[in-house]
Design an enzyme around this catalytic site. Structure first.
Site, PDB file in Angstrom:
ATOM      1  N   GLY A  65     -16.229 -37.331  15.883  1.00  0.00           N
ATOM      2  CA  GLY A  65     -14.852 -38.739  15.263  1.00  0.00           C
ATOM      3  C   GLY A  65     -14.119 -39.405  16.094  1.00  0.00           C
ATOM      4  O   GLY A  65     -15.201 -39.490  17.427  1.00  0.00           O
ATOM      5  N   SER A  67     -15.879 -35.536  21.266  1.00  0.00           N
ATOM      6  CA  SER A  67     -17.069 -36.584  21.919  1.00  0.00           C
ATOM      7  C   SER A  67     -17.129 -37.004  20.633  1.00  0.00           C
ATOM      8  O   SER A  67     -16.220 -36.737  19.892  1.00  0.00           O
ATOM      9  CB  SER A  67     -18.266 -35.824  22.251  1.00  0.00           C
ATOM     10  OG  SER A  67     -18.777 -35.506  20.984  1.00  0.00           O
ATOM     11  N   LYS A  68     -17.972 -38.089  20.640  1.00  0.00           N
ATOM     12  CA  LYS A  68     -17.445 -39.212  19.097  1.00  0.00           C
ATOM     13  C   LYS A  68     -18.254 -38.473  18.364  1.00  0.00           C
ATOM     14  O   LYS A  68     -17.517 -38.999  17.346  1.00  0.00           O
ATOM     15  CB  LYS A  68     -18.299 -40.197  19.706  1.00  0.00           C
ATOM     16  CG  LYS A  68     -18.737 -41.826  20.646  1.00  0.00           C
ATOM     17  CD  LYS A  68     -19.632 -40.679  22.048  1.00  0.00           C
ATOM     18  CE  LYS A  68     -18.871 -40.085  23.416  1.00  0.00           C
ATOM     19  NZ  LYS A  68     -19.334 -39.215  23.843  1.00  0.00           N
ATOM     20  N   ARG A  69     -18.708 -37.880  18.014  1.00  0.00           N
ATOM     21  CA  ARG A  69     -19.154 -37.119  16.704  1.00  0.00           C
ATOM     22  C   ARG A  69     -17.996 -36.107  16.398  1.00  0.00           C
ATOM     23  O   ARG A  69     -18.225 -35.982  15.125  1.00  0.00           O
ATOM     24  CB  ARG A  69     -20.668 -35.672  17.196  1.00  0.00           C
ATOM     25  CG  ARG A  69     -20.567 -34.619  17.750  1.00  0.00           C
ATOM     26  CD  ARG A  69     -22.146 -34.411  18.278  1.00  0.00           C
ATOM     27  NE  ARG A  69     -21.271 -33.023  19.211  1.00  0.00           N
ATOM     28  CZ  ARG A  69     -21.079 -32.143  19.072  1.00  0.00           C
ATOM     29  NH1 ARG A  69     -20.900 -31.722  17.528  1.00  0.00           N
ATOM     30  NH2 ARG A  69     -20.755 -31.248  19.759  1.00  0.00           N
TER      31      ARG A  69
END
Length: 464
Positions: free
Chosen positions: A243, A239-241
């Site tokens: 990167g 996921s976005k966290r």
RNA sequence: GUCCCCUUCGUCUAGCCCGGCCCAGGACACCGCCCUUUCACGGCGGCGACACCGGUUCAAAUCCGGUAGGGGACGCCA
């Protein structure tokens, strides 16, 4: 033998992420390998969350990767009447029923079940209900078999079997009359004659329900292939966290589409010890049977290595074109200065991304605004003036045009003066590029031209 | 919690279906050496794994059972 038909069916609620891209890639590969048809279908039944921007972003990502589709994009929202028809058909034949339980009640029951350690499935309150309150809101539920098992042969995972007690009566139409995902996919895959459904394995749990729907609707059940998930470094779903996950973000970070494609194809799939694949080789060698069963961790370092490989071996003219936007961002106009492809050539082995390339190539277009003083000091500033002057004179008096010829000019100078190569090479590199990390001296001079080289030498002499 | 799936170097993986060629091969990363006018590229070498326990067998990473761990699903999202 009828040819295969596969599809990629993203929901337009965000950009194209790497997981989706790989699913699309496997579908595309299978179609291309077998001469089948690759269909793009936008699953926009969730009217609330679907946006046109997302559709555009997904198309853009696919185009950038070169994943071309043969049919579509089709939009599920265009099929609403068709879904309604089938819902009604199911109700008429008793295979579906109206449920008047409210969302609130359902949620409360679900929470309670979870808390008591039971499977939070629908309790069947309206299953046998005879009355039909004319003005009450209702959803339509599929009347699922309550005993026995539902199983299917997955092309990557083998046979998967679910006890039917685990499956409840799923909602196929919402209170507002719109159909739900599990119902739409089945109808669409059936009417589009999809032969093989390749998707992420987060859908395995949906599959038995869908199989039941195919059967209830009287449609042939397609083949399924559930490909493993892509995880972040901490082994949780990417996921976005973790990167960047957007395909386009990788483009903007200076990655080449062929590098991302190559990276993605090797995530969960292999062909012996092969690592590098052209598109043609991927197509030729791809076999869904060689897709692994376990999830894989996204490894940015390996992607970087592949990108470096494709930059190293890429066509300089093409790379030059791709580099232009990155140069513009840095305020560089490649028309004002040396031939861009020639400059690119000197950096292909030194840059891993187009960003690195753009940063490293700057000095060709702008004379150094400052010099690496620390490095300069190491060579003894007092002698530098003489060195630069000698280099300048030698360059003027010696004809040379290739990198190798320029290199020997420097070697000759060293022999004549009794200097060591590093004592000359490094200072000259600083004079020309501003720092100590740059392509070979000969290469730089060829790109810069003798005229510009002499000017830069003169400039540093003035500043000493 | 329930169900489904998964488990080979830190990571991607080969091998597993059809046991012996595997005291497990390749790649990324890391470390060292070489090449070298810098930085890189490249070359060579090193580190490093069959989750665990039992069983079957002359022989198991490969077959069987269990355990543990991880992931996923459990939505009027897709």
């Amino acid at each position: 033998m009828s040819s295969i038909r596969v599809r990629f069916a993203p929901s337009p609620t965000g950009y194209l992420h790497v997981g989706g891209a790989r699913t699309a890639l496997f579908n595309w590969l299978m179609a291309r390998k077998q001469g089948g048809t690759f269909i793009l279908r936008i699953e926009d039944t969730d009217v609330e969350r679907s946006t046109q921007e997302s559709v555009d972003a997904i198309l853009q990502g696919m185009e950038w990767l070169g994943l071309d589709w043969d049919e579509g994009p089709y939009y599920q929202s265009a099929n609403f009447p068709l879904y309604k028809e089938h819902v009604q058909g199911l109700i008429d034949s008793g295979k579906a029923y109206k449920c008047y339980c409210s969302a609130g009640e359902l949620e409360a029951k679900r929470d309670l079940a979870m808390k008591e350690g039971r499977k939070p499935k629908y309790d069947g309150t309206c299953r046998q209900r005879a009355d039909q309150p004319p003005n009450d809101p209702f959803v339509v539920r599929f009347r699922a078999p309550q005993s026995g098992v539902t199983s299917f042969d997955d092309l990557v995972k083998g046979t998967i079997t679910f006890p039917n007690e685990e499956l409840d009566d799923l909602i196929i139409q919402r209170t507002d009359g719109t159909p739900t995902y599990n119902f739409c996919v089945v109808i669409d895959d059936a009417i589009m004659d999809i032969t093989t459904v390749i998707r992420g394995d987060d859908h395995v749990n949906n599959t038995p329900r869908q199989v039941q729907l195919y059967e209830a609707l009287g449609f042939p059940v397609p083949q399924f292939a559930h490909v493993p998930m892509i995880l972040g470094a901490d082994k949780t779903r990417l996921s976005k966290r973790h990167g960047a996950t957007s395909v386009i973000a990788y483009r903007d970070m200076g990655f080449l589409p062929e590098a991302l494609m190559n990276y993605l194809v090797r995530l969960g799939w292999s062909h012996g010890d092969d690592e590098i694949f052209t598109r043609e080789e991927m197509i030729q060698k791809f076999d869904i049977a060689n897709v692994g069963r376990s999830a894989s961790v996204f490894n940015p370092d390996k992607l970087l290595w592949l990108n470096a490989h494709y930059i190293k071996t890429g066509d300089p003219e093409r790379l030059a074109k791709l580099l232009i936007p990155f140069l513009k961002e840095r305020g560089i106009d490649p028309k004002q200065g040396p031939d861009l492809a020639a400059a690119v050539r000197t950096l292909q082995e030194r840059a891993r991304t187009m960003i690195e390339m753009a940063d490293a190539i700057k000095f060709y277009y702008h004379p150094p605004a400052a010099y690496d003083e620390a490095a300069l000091a190491k060579f003894g500033k007092d002698h530098l003036g003489a060195v630069y002057q000698a280099v300048s004179d030698k360059l003027v008096s010696t004809p040379a045009s290739t990198a190798a010829e320029y290199d020997s000019v420097f070697k000759d100078l060293c022999t004549e003066q009794g200097w060591k190569m590093p004592q000359v090479g490094q200072p000259v590199r600083i004079a020309l590029s501003g720092g100590t990390q740059a392509p070979g001296i000969g290469e730089i001079i060829v790109v810069l031209g003798k005229e510009e080289t002499l000017q830069r030498l003169a400039a540093i002499i003035r500043k000493l």
